[in-house]
Design a protein around this motif. Structure first.
Motif, PDB file in Angstrom:
ATOM      1  N   PRO A 272      -6.655  22.462  29.448  1.00 12.43           N
ATOM      2  CA  PRO A 272      -7.713  21.526  29.047  1.00 12.43           C
ATOM      3  C   PRO A 272      -8.931  22.253  28.499  1.00 12.43           C
ATOM      4  O   PRO A 272      -9.315  23.312  28.965  1.00 12.43           O
TER       5      PRO A 272
ATOM      6  N   SER B  99     -14.735  18.681  30.343  1.00  8.42           N
ATOM      7  CA  SER B  99     -14.080  17.383  30.515  1.00  8.42           C
ATOM      8  C   SER B  99     -12.945  17.449  31.525  1.00  8.42           C
ATOM      9  O   SER B  99     -12.290  16.439  31.780  1.00  8.42           O
ATOM     10  N   SER B 100     -12.688  18.631  32.073  1.00  4.27           N
ATOM     11  CA  SER B 100     -11.580  18.752  33.016  1.00  4.27           C
ATOM     12  C   SER B 100     -11.893  19.837  34.046  1.00  4.27           C
ATOM     13  O   SER B 100     -12.657  20.761  33.782  1.00  4.27           O
TER      14      SER B 100
ATOM     15  N   TYR C 219      -7.428  20.903  39.802  1.00  3.18           N
ATOM     16  CA  TYR C 219      -7.173  19.932  40.870  1.00  3.18           C
ATOM     17  C   TYR C 219      -7.565  20.509  42.227  1.00  3.18           C
ATOM     18  O   TYR C 219      -8.315  19.894  43.001  1.00  3.18           O
TER      19      TYR C 219
ATOM     20  N   ILE D 159      -9.151   8.844  34.928  1.00  2.00           N
ATOM     21  CA  ILE D 159      -8.730  10.246  34.801  1.00  2.00           C
ATOM     22  C   ILE D 159      -7.242  10.291  34.503  1.00  2.00           C
ATOM     23  O   ILE D 159      -6.541   9.283  34.575  1.00  2.00           O
TER      24      ILE D 159
ATOM     25  N   PHE E 102      -4.648  20.001  36.437  1.00  3.85           N
ATOM     26  CA  PHE E 102      -6.024  19.802  36.011  1.00  3.85           C
ATOM     27  C   PHE E 102      -6.325  18.314  35.991  1.00  3.85           C
ATOM     28  O   PHE E 102      -5.463  17.495  35.659  1.00  3.85           O
ATOM     29  N   ILE E 103      -7.548  17.972  36.352  1.00  4.68           N
ATOM     30  CA  ILE E 103      -8.020  16.585  36.290  1.00  4.68           C
ATOM     31  C   ILE E 103      -8.837  16.428  35.024  1.00  4.68           C
ATOM     32  O   ILE E 103      -9.869  17.089  34.851  1.00  4.68           O
ATOM     33  N   GLU E 104      -8.382  15.579  34.108  1.00  2.00           N
ATOM     34  CA  GLU E 104      -9.115  15.323  32.868  1.00  2.00           C
ATOM     35  C   GLU E 104      -9.797  13.963  32.958  1.00  2.00           C
ATOM     36  O   GLU E 104      -9.193  12.976  33.368  1.00  2.00           O
TER      37      GLU E 104
END
Length: 690
Positions: free
Chosen positions: A221, A635-636, A639, A670, A680-682
């Motif tokens: 990301p 933006s990410s 986790y 998300i 990854f959390i976007e």
């Protein structure tokens, strides 16, 4: 596959607090391995307005059902109906389990990964080389799901043959799906509609496939929020409903079948959470049990008395729950008082000369609702009572009254802690004048304290260093559930015609309370452990609590509270054994009691960490993510990094963090991306551009 009725009952126990809020339409979906053995299940809970909550649960290594999903390697979560996919040449794929269930019932092979944000977390290899028929929901999220699924399917080897239902030609309402399309049809009609389904023509299909293959492989990301041009790949973020807030699950099964049934019925009639009814019943068990037994605690015995604090809004059912739980105690108290009045009347009719050698009878009121610490102490010292049950919904009077604010507050708190410990209490008075008293001490006194109040009263008290450091709060068992305000019902025939005093479970409970009240021994018995296993269970629990107090561990910041968990476990275990008719505390009593104590300490952690009661867990998480993204122009986030650094700390617990993540994904806030086995959390760009 597991027995569906059994799984439904398990879900009712695990998610009782959600069900009690009106989410009582339950559907169970089982995820299996290739042999059909259950790996985990999902409970789909819906209310009358169509709102839903989805909660997974599984059988853990200890052969106990627990909330959550088992751990799977990255990209290895099983597809739905995995055991049916093996040799199937054709598979229908939908956006949710209930749609696959309908297709399965019609005799077709079907599966799902859930929504678009969960596709990459599943192992899609079982679909390789098959004919895959995709049927999306009729909304933007459905389009995103379809595009994401195509993109992933085309990476499989051998490549599946893809066909797509032309949803635009089905005249469905917004968010409509196969269930809506088949609504009201018999089996024959549904089969006919399936045979006549419009499919995307080859030109349109090829455009979609070409668009999918033209996309670049997912990269790590970006460190910057996505550009506006990319926003079309996201759905509009949906509102996060207030009732989705994560609460600690009340361990209702710890009470055993009989008492659990009683608590559920009290919660039903009073329309309160299980924790409120459970606290009220614990108060009754303590009030009765403290008169009869002492609890075994390693190599000693301690009082069976409990201190209980329940935070709950005024007018939301706590008083009714207390009345129902206390009903038989109140009746017994009333009968005792009427007998006292009769004796008092006889005494008052005596000639004055006879009264000299016949002391005036004393009223030993067992139940106290209004009072002060000094007045309660006088009942023990001056009236020579051995037991008192102080039950009050006037937390403001208790915490903000003169006795807790005066210069004697320290000694008053000390009096309470001594009563909990079973230590002697004393009150030295001047022997001069008309108010002089010879009685100054009380031994073996027992006090059950059950306090209820609103947050505005309890919040300052819960952080009061005097109440903490002098040990009052650490001795108390806490519950602070949310009320059902706005979701209670009054006008149904069942509600209007129900009579809790005729409920067979409550009637049986009341009779048992009466029998225990009548059976009070001349002196308290020291209840023993049944065997070494029971004592070992308590010692093991205390050792586990001790380890959790190490630096950086979950109880490191609340050692005073953790230090009383073992004693409270022993007390509750003794009370459970007494009510169940056992002569000794067994291992199972210790295990069940420890779960109730764990719930209390989890409430304490949650109370300290989440001060903003107007936001649920998902809202707190996304607010933190968005704030951090704007601060760092990203933006990410990783986790694991997010879970380990999120504030408030209560959100870091797996049982809280993962449901909040799932809920944010469901509502297009998300999505989860994978890169080199890392997650990854976007964040939805729409949230960052607001």
């Amino acid at each position: 596959m597991h027995n569906l009725a059994e799984l439904t009952n398990i879900a009712k126990d695990l998610f009782a607090n959600i069900i009690n809020k009106g989410f009582d339409a339950i559907t169970i979906h089982q995820y299996t391995d290739t042999q059909g053995n259950i790996l985990y299940a999902k409970a789909r809970l819906k209310d009358t307005q169509g709102k839903k909550q989805i909660r997974p649960f599984f059988l853990n290594a200890d052969n106990k059902w627990q909330m959550g999903e088992p751990s799977f390697p990255p990209n290895q979560k099983p597809l739905y109906y995995l055991h049916k996919l093996g040799n199937a040449p054709k598979v229908w794929i939908f956006e949710g389990e209930q749609k696959a269930d309908l297709m399965d019932a019609l005799g077709y092979i079907a599966t799902t990964t859930g929504g678009s944000n969960s596709i990459t977390s599943h192992d899609l290899q079982p679909l390789a080389g098959k004919q895959c028929l995709l049927w999306r929901d009729n909304d933007d999220a459905g389009v995103a799901w379809q595009n994401s699924l195509i993109n992933t399917l085309l990476t499989l080897s051998p490549t599946p043959k893809i066909q797509i239902v032309d949803v635009d030609k089905l005249n469905l309402a917004e968010k409509g799906d196969i269930v809506d399309y088949m609504q009201g049809c018999d089996t024959a009609t549904m089969q006919a509609k399936l045979q006549a389904l419009p499919m995307l023509n080859n030109e349109h299909l090829q455009q979609l496939l070409h668009s999918a293959t033209a996309k670049q492989p997912q990269q790590q990301p970006t460190n910057k929020p996505a550009a506006n041009a990319q926003n079309t790949e996201w759905g509009e973020p949906l509102p996060l409903a207030y009732h989705q807030s994560k609460e600690n699950e009340y361990p209702i099964n710890s009470f055993g079948d009989e008492l659990a049934g009683v608590i559920r019925q009290i919660a039903y009639y009073a329309q309160v959470p299980l924790a409120v009814a459970g606290q009220s019943v614990l108060g009754v068990l303590s009030a009765i049990g403290q008169r009869m037994v002492n609890a075994p605690f390693l190599n000693a015995h301690i009082p069976a008395s409990l201190f209980l604090i329940t935070e709950f809004p005024s007018g939301q059912g706590k008083s009714q729950a207390t009345r129902l739980a206390n009903y038989e105690l109140a009746e017994w108290e009333k009968e005792n008082y009427l007998r006292y009045l009769a004796v008092l009347n006889d005494w008052e009719r005596q000639p004055a000369k006879d009264k000299i050698n016949d002391p005036k009878p004393k009223s030993h009121n067992y139940m106290v609702s209004d009072g002060t610490i000094e007045a309660v102490a006088d009942k023990f010292i001056l009236d020579e009572q051995s037991d008192v049950y102080w039950n009050t919904d006037e937390a403001g009077q208790f915490f903000n009254g003169y006795s807790m604010k005066s210069d004697t507050a320290g000694s008053n708190i000390s009096c309470l802690t001594k009563l909990w410990d079973g230590s002697p209490i004393s009150k030295v008075r001047s022997q001069r004048g008309k108010t002089g008293q010879d009685r100054t001490n009380a031994y073996d006194a027992r006090l059950t304290l059950d306090i209820m109040g609103q947050r505005v009263i309890l919040e300052p008290a819960m952080t009061d260093p005097i109440l903490i450091n002098q040990g009052f709060l650490p001795r108390a068992l806490l519950a602070c559930p949310k009320s059902f305000q706005g979701y209670r019902e009054y006008n149904t025939a069942e509600r209007m015609n129900s009579d809790p005093l005729k409920d067979w479970q409550l009637v049986k409970y009341y009779q048992k309370c009466r029998n225990l009240l009548i059976a009070k021994p001349s002196r308290r018995d020291d209840m023993p452990f049944k065997d070494q296993e029971a004592k070992q269970a308590l010692a093991d629990y205390m050792q586990d609590v001790e380890i959790k107090q190490r630096q950086g561990a979950i109880y490191a910041t609340i050692p005073a509270f953790a230090g009383r968990m073992g004693e409270n476990t022993a007390r509750i275990a003794c009370l459970l054994a007494l009510f169940q008719g056992a002569k000794a505390v067994e291992k199972e009593h210790i295990i069940n009691a420890s779960k109730l104590v764990d719930f209390s300490i989890a409430e304490r952690l949650r109370y300290c960490d989440i001060a903003d009661d107007n936001k649920n867990d998902a809202e707190l998480l996304i607010a933190w993510l968005v704030k951090r993204a704007k601060m760092h122009n990203k933006s990410s986030f990783g986790y694991s990094e997010t879970q380990s650094t999120i504030s408030p700390k209560a959100l870091r617990a797996k049982a809280v963090f993962e449901p909040a993540i799932d809920y944010l994904m469901e509502n297009q806030h998300i999505r989860i991306l994978y890169q080199d086995d890392a997650r990854f959390i976007e964040i939805n760009p729409r949230l960052l551009n607001n």
